[in-house]
Structure formats: C-alpha cells, structure tokens
Design a protein around this motif. Structure first.
Motif, PDB file in Angstrom:
ATOM      1  N   PRO A  34       0.836  -1.284  -0.104  1.00  0.00           N
ATOM      2  CA  PRO A  34      -0.071   0.087  -0.118  1.00  0.00           C
ATOM      3  C   PRO A  34       0.869   1.208   0.040  1.00  0.00           C
ATOM      4  O   PRO A  34       0.522   2.243  -0.471  1.00  0.00           O
ATOM      5  CB  PRO A  34      -0.747  -0.132   1.353  1.00  0.00           C
ATOM      6  CG  PRO A  34      -0.830  -1.709   1.654  1.00  0.00           C
ATOM      7  CD  PRO A  34       0.299  -2.235   1.019  1.00  0.00           C
ATOM      8  N   ARG A  35       2.036   1.216   0.401  1.00  0.00           N
ATOM      9  CA  ARG A  35       2.838   2.446   0.916  1.00  0.00           C
ATOM     10  C   ARG A  35       3.288   2.596  -0.633  1.00  0.00           C
ATOM     11  O   ARG A  35       3.472   4.065  -1.089  1.00  0.00           O
ATOM     12  CB  ARG A  35       3.862   2.211   1.883  1.00  0.00           C
ATOM     13  CG  ARG A  35       3.176   2.269   3.234  1.00  0.00           C
ATOM     14  CD  ARG A  35       3.951   1.964   4.504  1.00  0.00           C
ATOM     15  NE  ARG A  35       5.185   2.562   4.590  1.00  0.00           N
ATOM     16  CZ  ARG A  35       6.171   2.338   5.467  1.00  0.00           C
ATOM     17  NH1 ARG A  35       6.276   1.381   5.954  1.00  0.00           N
ATOM     18  NH2 ARG A  35       7.213   3.104   5.459  1.00  0.00           N
ATOM     19  N   LEU A  36       3.997   1.698  -0.995  1.00  0.00           N
ATOM     20  CA  LEU A  36       4.516   1.817  -2.520  1.00  0.00           C
ATOM     21  C   LEU A  36       3.715   2.058  -3.720  1.00  0.00           C
ATOM     22  O   LEU A  36       3.913   3.067  -4.268  1.00  0.00           O
ATOM     23  CB  LEU A  36       5.165   0.423  -2.913  1.00  0.00           C
ATOM     24  CG  LEU A  36       6.383  -0.195  -1.917  1.00  0.00           C
ATOM     25  CD1 LEU A  36       6.814  -1.278  -2.599  1.00  0.00           C
ATOM     26  CD2 LEU A  36       7.528   0.959  -1.792  1.00  0.00           C
ATOM     27  N   MET A  37       2.416   1.729  -3.424  1.00  0.00           N
ATOM     28  CA  MET A  37       1.357   2.122  -4.547  1.00  0.00           C
ATOM     29  C   MET A  37       1.096   3.571  -4.266  1.00  0.00           C
ATOM     30  O   MET A  37       0.748   4.102  -5.274  1.00  0.00           O
ATOM     31  CB  MET A  37       0.164   1.151  -4.071  1.00  0.00           C
ATOM     32  CG  MET A  37      -0.837   1.420  -4.871  1.00  0.00           C
ATOM     33  SD  MET A  37      -0.713   0.878  -6.673  1.00  0.00           S
ATOM     34  CE  MET A  37      -2.353   1.305  -7.576  1.00  0.00           C
ATOM     35  N   GLY A  38       0.994   3.800  -3.209  1.00  0.00           N
ATOM     36  CA  GLY A  38       0.764   5.541  -2.813  1.00  0.00           C
ATOM     37  C   GLY A  38       1.835   6.200  -3.395  1.00  0.00           C
ATOM     38  O   GLY A  38       1.409   7.019  -4.072  1.00  0.00           O
ATOM     39  N   GLN A  39       3.119   5.852  -3.438  1.00  0.00           N
ATOM     40  CA  GLN A  39       4.281   6.870  -3.882  1.00  0.00           C
ATOM     41  C   GLN A  39       3.952   6.718  -5.344  1.00  0.00           C
ATOM     42  O   GLN A  39       4.138   7.592  -5.856  1.00  0.00           O
ATOM     43  CB  GLN A  39       5.414   6.171  -3.026  1.00  0.00           C
ATOM     44  CG  GLN A  39       6.673   6.908  -3.868  1.00  0.00           C
ATOM     45  CD  GLN A  39       8.061   6.275  -3.895  1.00  0.00           C
ATOM     46  OE1 GLN A  39       8.035   5.234  -3.384  1.00  0.00           O
ATOM     47  NE2 GLN A  39       9.011   7.018  -4.272  1.00  0.00           N
ATOM     48  N   ALA A  40       3.812   5.415  -5.944  1.00  0.00           N
ATOM     49  CA  ALA A  40       3.818   5.536  -7.243  1.00  0.00           C
ATOM     50  C   ALA A  40       2.660   6.162  -8.003  1.00  0.00           C
ATOM     51  O   ALA A  40       2.578   6.833  -8.883  1.00  0.00           O
ATOM     52  CB  ALA A  40       3.777   4.095  -7.841  1.00  0.00           C
ATOM     53  N   TYR A  41       1.625   6.064  -7.060  1.00  0.00           N
ATOM     54  CA  TYR A  41       0.264   6.728  -7.687  1.00  0.00           C
ATOM     55  C   TYR A  41       0.410   8.158  -7.785  1.00  0.00           C
ATOM     56  O   TYR A  41       0.112   9.044  -8.639  1.00  0.00           O
ATOM     57  CB  TYR A  41      -0.814   6.314  -6.997  1.00  0.00           C
ATOM     58  CG  TYR A  41      -2.179   7.070  -7.583  1.00  0.00           C
ATOM     59  CD1 TYR A  41      -2.730   6.530  -8.666  1.00  0.00           C
ATOM     60  CD2 TYR A  41      -2.833   8.124  -6.640  1.00  0.00           C
ATOM     61  CE1 TYR A  41      -4.007   7.294  -9.024  1.00  0.00           C
ATOM     62  CE2 TYR A  41      -4.116   8.628  -7.089  1.00  0.00           C
ATOM     63  CZ  TYR A  41      -4.593   8.153  -8.089  1.00  0.00           C
ATOM     64  OH  TYR A  41      -5.660   8.850  -8.664  1.00  0.00           O
TER      65      TYR A  41
END
Length: 194
Positions: A34-41
């Motif tokens: 979830p944290r990586l997805m947030g950064q990428a988004y």
C-alpha cells in the motif's frame, strides 16, 4: 490474555523469504505494497501504472532477497528508491504524466457528495501544483509530507544529502503555497491557519 507474537522487521521477513518461508513474503507484501502503491500513484497519477511499478519493485526485492545486506539499507528505503526510479523512467518516456481529470477518484461512502467534491478539488489542486514543480522538489515534498518520511531517509532515496533535501522541500513548499494561495476560498480553506 493471549500473548501477541513480536512483529518481525522487514529485513527479518525478507531473510525468512530468502530461506524459503512463503508466509514471510505474504506478510511483507501486505505490509509494504500500500505504501509503495501510494508513492507510485502520486508520482504517475495513474493507478494501473502505479500497480505495475509496485509489482516490478516487489519482484526486484524478491530477486535480491538472498543477497540482502540489512546493514546497507532499510528495506523500505531501498524500495522507495526503486519505485521513485521506475516512476521517473516512465515519466521521462511519456512526458510529465497523465491529466488528473482522467483519473477516477475512489468512492467514499462515509462522506457526503459535497465533501467528496471538495476533497477531489483539493486533491486535484495539490496534484496539479505538485506536477508543476521541478521533479525533485515534487518528489521531496511528497515523500516528506505525504509519505511522512524523515529527511535522512528521503536523502537516501533521492541519492543526495539531508541539506539538499531540506532545501528541495523548502523551495517546493514555497512554490506550492504561491500556486495555491489564491485558491483558498475555492478549496474551502476559510482561515489563514491552513
């Protein structure tokens, strides 16, 4: 009262995965994705691309798991750096990202339609303002204020020093304030404390 098992560190879970523990991989994936997805988004503005980048970053982590050196870096720091690099590569190949109007906002049943519209307007304004910043300023501001990382970790992710990170964040915040100051009333910020 039951005793809770101690929470394993990311490095311990990665080492367990390297030793063949598939449950460790599942736990680490659920913790970090979830944290990586947030950064990428935030960097790409496109959920499908963010998912691809997140998956690619996690695959790279699994590949290096047997050689992981926990003294070299934190797992999260390494992953944030990988995600940032993958996103930067995509942005360079395609231009400065996708128009935020084309991104579908997730529905939130707990809020009224008016609240959702205001949140969307605020989010769009912030993303547009971030997109107008120089890339490194936008990345530093997002990592600090959206991901809530410390300056030393940001410096590692961005391959620079803490002083440079502080400068990037300060310049980025000043630029965001300048870009958004005339829109306070429109965005529902009535007082000067926001």
């Amino acid at each position: 009262m039951t005793k809770m098992a101690p929470v394993q560190s990311d490095a311990d879970l990665l080492a367990a995965f390297a030793g063949g523990d598939r449950n460790a991989a599942l736990t680490l994936t659920q913790r970090l994705t979830p944290r990586l997805m947030g950064q990428a988004y935030r960097m790409l503005g496109n959920r499908a691309e963010a998912e691809d980048v997140t998956q690619d970053a996690m695959m790279r982590l699994w590949k290096i798991a047997p050689e992981w050196d926990a003294d070299r870096a934190l797992v999260t720091t390494w992953l944030y750096r990988v995600v940032a690099n993958l996103c930067t590569d995509r942005l360079r190949k395609s231009g400065r990202g996708v128009a935020l109007d084309a991104i579908e906002e997730p529905a939130d049943d707990a809020k009224s339609a008016a609240d959702n519209m205001q949140d969307t307007a605020r989010s769009t304004a912030l993303h547009d303002a971030l997109a107008d910043l120089p890339e490194r300023q936008a990345q530093a501001v997002a990592l600090r204020h959206l991901e809530e990382l410390g300056n030393p970790e940001i410096a590692t992710i961005m391959d620079t020093n803490v002083r440079a990170v502080e400068s990037l964040i300060a310049r980025g915040k000043r630029a965001l304030i300048a870009k958004l100051s005339g829109r306070k009333e429109e965005l529902g910020y009535d007082d000067d404390n926001r």
